[in-house]
Design an enzyme around this catalytic site. Structure first.
Site, mmCIF file in Angstrom:
data_model
loop_
_atom_site.group_PDB
_atom_site.id
_atom_site.type_symbol
_atom_site.label_atom_id
_atom_site.label_comp_id
_atom_site.label_asym_id
_atom_site.label_seq_id
_atom_site.Cartn_x
_atom_site.Cartn_y
_atom_site.Cartn_z
ATOM 1 N N SER A 74 0.832 -1.196 0.000
ATOM 2 C CA SER A 74 0.000 0.000 0.000
ATOM 3 C C SER A 74 0.872 1.255 0.000
ATOM 4 O O SER A 74 1.746 1.390 -0.841
ATOM 5 C CB SER A 74 -0.952 -0.049 1.195
ATOM 6 O OG SER A 74 -2.002 0.875 1.036
ATOM 7 N N ASP A 186 -5.510 -4.141 -2.469
ATOM 8 C CA ASP A 186 -4.482 -3.743 -1.505
ATOM 9 C C ASP A 186 -3.758 -4.942 -0.896
ATOM 10 O O ASP A 186 -4.374 -5.903 -0.437
ATOM 11 C CB ASP A 186 -5.143 -2.929 -0.390
ATOM 12 C CG ASP A 186 -4.160 -2.066 0.368
ATOM 13 O OD1 ASP A 186 -3.127 -2.592 0.819
ATOM 14 O OD2 ASP A 186 -4.431 -0.855 0.505
#
Length: 303
Positions: A74, A186
């Site tokens: 991320s 993610d």
């Protein structure tokens, strides 16, 4: 007479030679310094809290701690890509302080998410002109999650932009990234801190930076904060699989920062610096000992 003298000289020379050989054989030789362990740095996710990574990197630079491998999940992948691409910490701080959500995301209408990542690659361009993994100054792995197979996906070659978008595609907020038949979101779902990635890349000593702090008494005020809190609770209730693969975990105190606190960049960087300085003795000891740590790790699966 001359012959006797000659033989006496030869005997003396031979006796001295034997003593020198014995001295050489039994005198302890100075030990060569052991090669230092290869250092791997794994940067976890956390939206604006990821700015704390800049503080960690600053302490590493100030103390000449080498980084041989980088991995990010991320926002950790954004910081890692920028740093591996040659961005200075001063430039990263300047960009972070002026950042707002609209700079890397665009609201949209889609059943897959509320925002698109159309601006994220352009945002990375503010930090580094490097576009491909092969041109980075430090080997990098970016981690995303395959929603269909529920497993981590590692990007270590090719274009950085698509990998970054996949790693930052927070479920419910950003639309998933479709690539090679995979639906990628993610990386925090399967690798909140990608310690296993740098271990597999070749790191002997793995340093993990975890930013998963959560203020329990803070009331969520919007849709995104409710989703974020839900995932945080889920992660807190399960034993992190990455911890046994890290030799050292740095955990900056970021609980007091909100997910979009970009304006508090100096405070976030200071938090990262404090945590990294506390860990310095262990890092320096590992470098001086030259003894690599050992840990098992899963094989990396490239998309």
């Amino acid at each position: 007479m001359n012959g006797v003298t000659y033989m006496g000289d030869q005997a003396k020379w031979l006796d001295q030679a034997v003593k020198r050989v014995r001295q050489f054989a039994y005198t302890p030789r100075p030990q060569q310094a052991s090669p230092r362990p290869m250092i791997g740095l794994a940067l976890g996710g956390g939206f604006a809290r990821g700015i704390a990574h800049v503080g960690v990197l600053r302490v590493f630079e100030e103390n000449h701690i080498p980084i041989d491998y980088l991995a990010g999940t991320s926002v950790g992948s954004l910081i890692a890509a920028a740093y591996a691409g040659g961005s200075t910490l001063e430039e990263m701080e300047r960009v972070a302080q002026s950042t707002r959500f609209k700079d890397f995301a665009e609201w949209t209408i889609s059943w897959q998410g509320l925002a698109s990542d159309s601006r994220l690659q352009r945002y990375l361009g503010q930090l580094t002109p490097v576009r491909r993994f092969e041109n980075l100054r430090i080997p990098l792995a970016i981690v995303a999650t395959d929603m269909l197979k529920a497993e981590s996906v590692y990007f270590t070659s090719g274009e950085i932009g698509p990998a970054l978008c996949a790693s930052c595609a927070y479920p419910g907020l950003f639309r998933p990234v479709e690539r090679d038949g995979r639906m990628l979101v993610d990386g925090f779902l399967t690798a909140p801190v990608p310690a296993h990635a740098v271990r597999q890349m070749g790191a002997d000593f793995v340093i993990a930076v975890n930013l998963s702090g959560m203020t329990l008494d803070e009331r969520p005020t919007n849709f995104f904060e409710i989703i974020s809190r839900s995932f945080s609770i889920l992660l807190r209730s399960s034993e992190p699989a990455w911890r046994p693969l890290a030799d050292l975990v740095i955990e900056p105190e970021v609980e007091q920062f909100r997910w979009d606190d970009f304006a508090r960049t100096p405070d976030l960087i200071a938090s990262g610096e404090r945590a990294a300085r506390e860990a310095l003795p262990q890092i320096l000891a590992a470098l001086e000992s030259g003894q690599p740590a050992s840990a098992s790790q899963p094989e990396i699966t490239e998309p």
